[in-house]
Scaffold this motif. Structure first.
Motif, short mmCIF file in Angstrom:
data_model
loop_
_atom_site.label_atom_id
_atom_site.label_comp_id
_atom_site.label_asym_id
_atom_site.label_seq_id
_atom_site.Cartn_x
_atom_site.Cartn_y
_atom_site.Cartn_z
N SER A 1 0.83 -1.21 0.00
CA SER A 1 0.00 0.00 0.00
C SER A 1 0.86 1.25 0.00
O SER A 1 1.73 1.42 0.87
N ASN A 2 0.63 2.13 -0.95
CA ASN A 2 1.38 3.38 -1.02
C ASN A 2 0.44 4.58 -0.94
O ASN A 2 -0.50 4.70 -1.73
N ALA A 3 0.73 5.46 0.04
CA ALA A 3 0.06 6.76 0.16
C ALA A 3 -1.44 6.63 0.43
O ALA A 3 -2.24 7.38 -0.13
N VAL A 4 -1.81 5.69 1.27
CA VAL A 4 -3.23 5.44 1.56
C VAL A 4 -3.56 5.51 3.06
O VAL A 4 -4.56 6.14 3.44
N PHE A 5 -2.72 4.90 3.91
CA PHE A 5 -3.13 4.71 5.30
C PHE A 5 -3.47 6.02 6.02
O PHE A 5 -4.28 6.03 6.94
N HIS A 6 -2.84 7.14 5.61
CA HIS A 6 -3.13 8.40 6.32
C HIS A 6 -4.56 8.89 6.06
O HIS A 6 -5.04 9.76 6.76
N TRP A 7 -5.23 8.31 5.05
CA TRP A 7 -6.64 8.68 4.80
C TRP A 7 -7.59 7.90 5.69
O TRP A 7 -8.79 8.16 5.70
N LEU A 8 -7.05 6.90 6.41
CA LEU A 8 -7.91 5.99 7.17
C LEU A 8 -7.82 6.31 8.65
O LEU A 8 -6.73 6.34 9.22
N PRO A 9 -8.97 6.55 9.29
CA PRO A 9 -8.95 7.00 10.68
C PRO A 9 -8.64 5.90 11.70
O PRO A 9 -8.24 6.19 12.81
N ASP A 10 -8.79 4.63 11.31
CA ASP A 10 -8.69 3.55 12.31
C ASP A 10 -7.63 2.53 11.88
O ASP A 10 -7.93 1.54 11.22
N HIS A 11 -6.37 2.79 12.30
CA HIS A 11 -5.29 1.90 11.88
C HIS A 11 -5.36 0.54 12.55
O HIS A 11 -4.90 -0.46 12.00
N ASP A 12 -5.94 0.49 13.74
CA ASP A 12 -6.07 -0.80 14.41
C ASP A 12 -6.98 -1.73 13.61
O ASP A 12 -6.65 -2.88 13.33
N ARG A 13 -8.12 -1.20 13.22
CA ARG A 13 -9.06 -1.99 12.41
C ARG A 13 -8.43 -2.38 11.06
O ARG A 13 -8.57 -3.51 10.59
N LEU A 14 -7.72 -1.43 10.48
CA LEU A 14 -7.04 -1.68 9.20
C LEU A 14 -6.06 -2.84 9.33
O LEU A 14 -6.04 -3.76 8.50
N LEU A 15 -5.23 -2.81 10.39
CA LEU A 15 -4.21 -3.86 10.55
C LEU A 15 -4.85 -5.21 10.84
O LEU A 15 -4.35 -6.25 10.38
N SER B 1 -8.27 18.50 10.66
CA SER B 1 -7.50 17.59 9.81
C SER B 1 -8.17 16.22 9.75
O SER B 1 -8.61 15.69 10.76
N ARG B 2 -8.23 15.66 8.55
CA ARG B 2 -8.80 14.32 8.39
C ARG B 2 -7.70 13.27 8.30
O ARG B 2 -7.97 12.11 8.07
N PHE B 3 -6.46 13.70 8.44
CA PHE B 3 -5.35 12.77 8.25
C PHE B 3 -4.95 12.08 9.55
O PHE B 3 -5.05 12.65 10.63
N THR B 4 -4.46 10.87 9.41
CA THR B 4 -3.86 10.14 10.53
C THR B 4 -2.39 9.95 10.18
O THR B 4 -2.05 9.12 9.33
N PHE B 5 -1.53 10.77 10.80
CA PHE B 5 -0.09 10.71 10.54
C PHE B 5 0.61 10.27 11.83
O PHE B 5 0.94 11.11 12.67
N PRO B 6 0.88 8.98 12.03
CA PRO B 6 1.47 8.56 13.30
C PRO B 6 3.00 8.70 13.32
O PRO B 6 3.64 8.77 12.27
N GLU B 7 3.56 8.70 14.51
CA GLU B 7 5.01 8.54 14.68
C GLU B 7 5.32 7.07 14.40
O GLU B 7 4.47 6.20 14.66
N PRO B 8 6.53 6.76 13.92
CA PRO B 8 6.85 5.35 13.63
C PRO B 8 6.74 4.46 14.85
O PRO B 8 6.30 3.31 14.75
N GLU B 9 7.10 4.99 16.03
CA GLU B 9 7.04 4.18 17.26
C GLU B 9 5.59 3.76 17.53
O GLU B 9 5.33 2.62 17.92
N ALA B 10 4.66 4.69 17.34
CA ALA B 10 3.25 4.37 17.62
C ALA B 10 2.73 3.36 16.60
O ALA B 10 2.00 2.43 16.96
N PHE B 11 3.14 3.49 15.34
CA PHE B 11 2.67 2.53 14.33
C PHE B 11 3.30 1.16 14.59
O PHE B 11 2.62 0.13 14.46
N ALA B 12 4.58 1.14 14.99
CA ALA B 12 5.24 -0.15 15.30
C ALA B 12 4.52 -0.84 16.45
O ALA B 12 4.32 -2.06 16.45
N ARG B 13 4.07 -0.03 17.42
CA ARG B 13 3.34 -0.60 18.57
C ARG B 13 2.02 -1.22 18.09
O ARG B 13 1.66 -2.32 18.48
N GLN B 14 1.34 -0.51 17.20
CA GLN B 14 0.07 -1.05 16.69
C GLN B 14 0.28 -2.33 15.89
O GLN B 14 -0.52 -3.26 15.96
#
Ligand SMILES: C[S@@+](CC[C@H](N)C(=O)[O-])C[C@H]1O[C@@H](n2cnc3c(N)ncnc32)[C@H](O)[C@@H]1O
Length: 247
Positions: free
Chosen positions: A96-110, A153-166
C-alpha cells in the motif's frame, strides 16, 4: 473523499513515482498473490504484476478503479473499503502506497490486513508520518480560521514508534518501521500548490463558491510561500513512514 482520477493522473503522478522505491521490499516470486490496497489509477499495481503470479488492485473510489481498469485491462481491480476487507488467508503480500493516512482507524485496518494475509505473509506500506505536510496544513488551517471556517485535519499521521506498537499489538513482526523527510517538488511551477490543494483538500474546498475557493487558495499560497516556495517551484514538506512487517 472524492478522488478526481484525471487530475490525479495528470498532476499527481509523483505519488506513484515516489512509491516505486517501496517495490524493492516486494520479492519477485511468480507464486505469490499480492493485494495493492488503495491502488489509485493502478501505476504501482502494474509494477507489482511483474513480481507476482496474481495481483489485485482495490480502491474505495469507483472513479479510480474505472481509470485503473482502462489503463491496465489485464489486471483485476475492484472497488472496496480497506476498513471493510472480507479476505481471509488469501495474499502473500499486502502492498500500500500513500493510503493509510486517509484511514482514521489503523487498528481496524491492521486487523483486516492480518486476516487477509496468509500466515507469514508480508505487509509493505508507506504513508504520511507525523509532521507530514505540516506547513501546508498550518497555512490552510490559518487561512480557514481568518475566514471564520473551521478546519479539522482528516489525516492520521502517526510517529513510527506508535505505528510499530500497533503492528506488534496485531501480532505482526516488524522488519522495518522508519520515518524520513521527503521534500517533494510539486509539478506545474507557480500553480503547483493550488493544484495540490484542489486534489487533497477537495472535501474542504468543494462546498465553497468558486470565488471563495480562489481566495482561500491564494491566501494559503501567501502564508506558505516563505517556507515552501524555492523561487522556481513549491516544495511540500512531506514526511513519510515506511513499514515492512510479517504476519
Ligand atoms: C494518494 S492515492 C494513492 C494511490 C496509489 N496507491 C498510488 O501510489 O498512486 C490514495 C488512494 O487511496 C484510496 N483510498 C482512500 N481511502 C480508502 C479506503 N478506505 N479504502 C480503499 N482505498 C482508499 C483513494 O481512493 C486513492 O485512490
Amino acid at each position: 473523499m472524492d478522488w478526481n482520477a484525471t487530475l490525479y493522473e495528470e498532476r499527481h503522478g509523483f505519488v506513484a513515482e515516489y512509491g516505486k522505491g517501496l517495490l524493492e521490499f516486494v520479492p519477485v516470486d511468480p507464486r505469490q498473490a499480492i493485494l495493492d490496497l488503495g491502488c489509485g489509477t493502478g501505476t504501482l499495481t502494474s509494477e507489482l504484476a511483474a513480481r507476482a503470479g496474481t495481483v489485485l488492485g482495490l480502491d474505495a473510489s469507483p472513479e479510480m478503479v474505472t481509470a485503473a481498469r482502462a489503463r491496465f485491462p489485464d489486471i483485476d481491480f475492484i472497488t472496496g473499503d480497506a476498513l471493510e476487507l472480507s479476505f481471509e488467508n488469501r495474499f502473500d503480500t499486502v502492498f500500500s502506497n500513500a493510503v493509510f493516512h486517509w484511514l482514521p482507524d489503523h487498528d481496524r485496518l491492521l486487523k483486516n490486513i492480518r486476516r487477509a494475509l496468509k500466515p507469514g505473509g508480508r505487509l509493505v506500506c508507506e504513508f504520511g508520518a507525523k509532521g507530514n505536510v505540516a506547513a501546508v496544513e498550518n497555512a490552510f488551517a490559518r487561512a480557514c480560521e481568518e475566514r471564520g471556517l473551521r478546519y479539522e485535519s482528516r489525516f492520521t499521521f502517526p510517529e513510527p514508534e506508535a505505528f510499530a506498537r500497533q503492528l506488534a499489538e496485531n501480532r505482526f513482526t516488524c522488519e522495518l518501521v522508519v520515518a524520513y523527510a521527503r521534500p517533494t517538488v510539486l509539478q506545474n511551477g507557480e500553480s503547483g500548490l493550488r493544484h495540490w490543494l484542489r486534489q487533497f483538500f477537495a472535501a474542504e474546498l468543494r462546498p465553497l463558491p468558486e470565488s471563495a475557493q480562489e481566495a482561500l487558495t491564494s491566501r494559503v499560497e501567501e502564508l506558505a510561500r516563505p517556507s515552501l516556495w524555492n523561487g522556481k517551484a513549491w516544495v511540500a514538506d512531506y514526511r513519510r513512514l515506511r513499514a515492512v512487517a510479517h504476519s
